[in-house]
Design a protein around this motif. Structure first.
Motif, PDB file in Angstrom:
ATOM      1  N   HIS A   1     -13.935 -14.597 -35.414  1.00 51.29           N
ATOM      2  CA  HIS A   1     -13.686 -13.850 -34.192  1.00 51.29           C
ATOM      3  C   HIS A   1     -14.903 -13.003 -33.820  1.00 51.29           C
ATOM      4  O   HIS A   1     -15.812 -12.812 -34.627  1.00 51.29           O
TER       5      HIS A   1
ATOM      6  N   SER B   1      -6.698 -15.914 -29.701  1.00 46.34           N
ATOM      7  CA  SER B   1      -7.345 -17.153 -30.142  1.00 46.34           C
ATOM      8  C   SER B   1      -6.467 -18.382 -29.914  1.00 46.34           C
ATOM      9  O   SER B   1      -6.915 -19.508 -30.149  1.00 46.34           O
TER      10      SER B   1
ATOM     11  N   SER C   1      -7.756 -10.357 -33.007  1.00 41.98           N
ATOM     12  CA  SER C   1      -8.171  -9.301 -32.079  1.00 41.98           C
ATOM     13  C   SER C   1      -6.988  -8.423 -31.686  1.00 41.98           C
ATOM     14  O   SER C   1      -5.885  -8.919 -31.428  1.00 41.98           O
TER      15      SER C   1
END
Length: 468
Positions: free
Chosen positions: A264, A32, A273
């Protein structure tokens, strides 16, 4: 040691570990983040998503990475049910088969305890199969048809009905929020006719979720052919480390996120993640699909050989589950052992790992749902799945029914010709090279003693990429 519990978990594959390594060392980064390392991780994550989608015949945007099969099952059952109830408050019923994994059963029961849902656990036949007629009867609104479901008043057999106080439990297709039936059972290997069940659910406008964790690498997983609306997988069944799974959710199926955070996975599952895990799942799933036909043929032959050997050697053995020709390949149905008054027990031989068909909890030995549904009170089942280790025993699996402890002993000699693990023959090999621990005095040799261990699989990790 001979390990026959690969249905519970299996060792990570070498190819998987090699694919993961760069993302665990020099290539790590938060997918991210907007800096270079984060963007590389994001590209790897999306590449893994596309590779997984290609195996499943799905769109990449329909893949949701999770921490494993349990989280994926919870997200599917609870998330779909709660989202559909938000849109249509009349949808307050959940249908599941009685032999689902606990991740599905407990999710459905939690909806009944905490969210006002009614949960119906549908009965299966003695082989563990859910009849399409039984499944259809759970949708209809006619009271007489609803009474055709056997055992509504006896949760231990037949239908188990969970509902909040004051609910009527009347069957009505417009009140069903979601249905869940597993593709292949993890205890007895029964394969459900998911395509037929999905067509019935579609007639009533109800999304069908299937737990395909045990079917990966053994059955085709094309979601278009299955006709379901949601499907879950777990990586550790096919050669990844534990901690990675996925939920495939058909486009347009409503879902309420269970985890709130940074949004997410397109807002459906918050949490940083796991790039290395996603890469490992993509590689393992591709390998499993590529080897599926050959693996199924080989494991089916071994399964039939094992079943025949046990039934011929142990007169009191009971074969549980569906006909072997229709079950998942591997050893999911072929570990019957004689019944004893002490109940199920794991293998007594320290060189053999076979898990009993039950769960050990603080309350003692609890049989799983699939075994509880069997008609006989004397049941045994040994579970097994794929073994990716290169040093596999070449013994006749049928000989495992013999109680002799030495049947499972293997050589520990480091000689090249005795390197492969195999059962002890009638006469030992002759060799002049010593083996054993450094403390052995005098050194033992192949011709005079046995080792109760197998050669270990060694793996040298690739070096980390140089830092800039």
């Amino acid at each position: 040691m001979i390990y026959l519990d690969h249905a519970a978990t299996t060792a990570p594959r070498r190819e998987v570990l090699e694919a993961m390594w760069p993302w665990l060392t020099g290539g790590f980064g938060n997918a991210s983040s907007h800096h270079e390392r984060g963007q590389r991780a994001a590209r790897a994550l999306e590449d893994a998503r596309q590779r997984v989608a290609a195996v499943l015949g799905a769109r990449p945007g329909e893949i949701i990475f999770t921490s494993g099969g349990t989280e994926a099952d919870n997200l599917a059952v609870k998330g779909i049910a709660l989202a559909r109830q938000e849109r249509q408050p009349s949808r307050h019923r959940v249908l599941v088969s009685a032999i689902e994994h606990d991740a599905v059963l407990e999710s459905a029961r939690a909806l009944a305890r905490h969210d006002g849902f009614e949960t119906l656990e549908l009965p299966v036949d003695p082989s563990g199969a859910l009849s399409p007629d039984t499944f259809r009867a759970a949708f209809v609104s006619d009271d007489d048809a609803a009474r055709t479901l056997p055992g509504r008043a006896a949760p231990s057999r037949g239908v188990a009905f969970h509902a909040p106080p004051g609910s009527s439990g009347a069957s009505d297709p417009t009140t069903v929020a979601v249905a869940s039936v597993m593709l292949a059972n993890n205890e007895v290997g029964t394969v459900q006719d998911i395509r037929a069940l999905a067509e019935i659910a579609a007639e009533y406008g109800v999304p069908l979720h299937t737990d395909a964790v045990q079917a990966a690498g053994t059955l085709p997983l094309n979601v278009g052919d299955l006709g379901v609306a949601a499907l879950t997988l777990a990586g550790h069944k096919i050669g990844t480390p534990p901690g990675i799974g996925l939920l495939w959710l058909k486009r347009g199926t409503p879902l309420r996120p269970l985890l709130n955070g940074g949004g997410h996975e397109r807002g459906r599952r918050s949490g940083t993640s796991t790039v290395a895990g996603a890469v490992s799942l993509a590689v393992a799933l591709e390998l499993a699909e590529r080897e599926r036909v050959a693996y199924t043929a080989r494991s089916t032959a071994l399964r039939d050989r094992l079943i025949s050997g046990i039934l011929n050697s142990v007169p009191d053995a009971i074969l549980t589950g569906q006909d072997p020709r229709n079950v998942v390949g591997g050893l999911g149905n072929g570990g019957a052992t004689p019944a004893t008054p002490d109940g199920p027990a794991a293998s007594a031989d320290p060189a053999v790992s076979v898990d009993p068909p039950a769960s050990i909890t603080s309350e003692g030995l609890i049989p799983p749902p699939a075994v509880r549904q069997q008609p006989s009170e004397r049941r045994r089942d040994g579970t097994g799945s794929r073994d990716y280790r290169p040093t596999r025993p070449s013994a006749s699996l049928a000989s495992m029914a013999k109680p002799s402890w030495w049947t499972f002993r293997t050589w520990g000699c480091s000689c090249p010709r005795a390197r492969r693990a195999r059962p002890v023959p009638a006469s030992p090999p002759t060799c002049s090279r010593p083996w054993g621990s450094p403390r052995s005095s005098p050194p033992r040799r192949c011709g005079s003693a046995w080792a109760a261990r197998r050669p270990r699989l060694t793996w040298t990790a690739p070096s980390a990429p140089p830092r800039k």
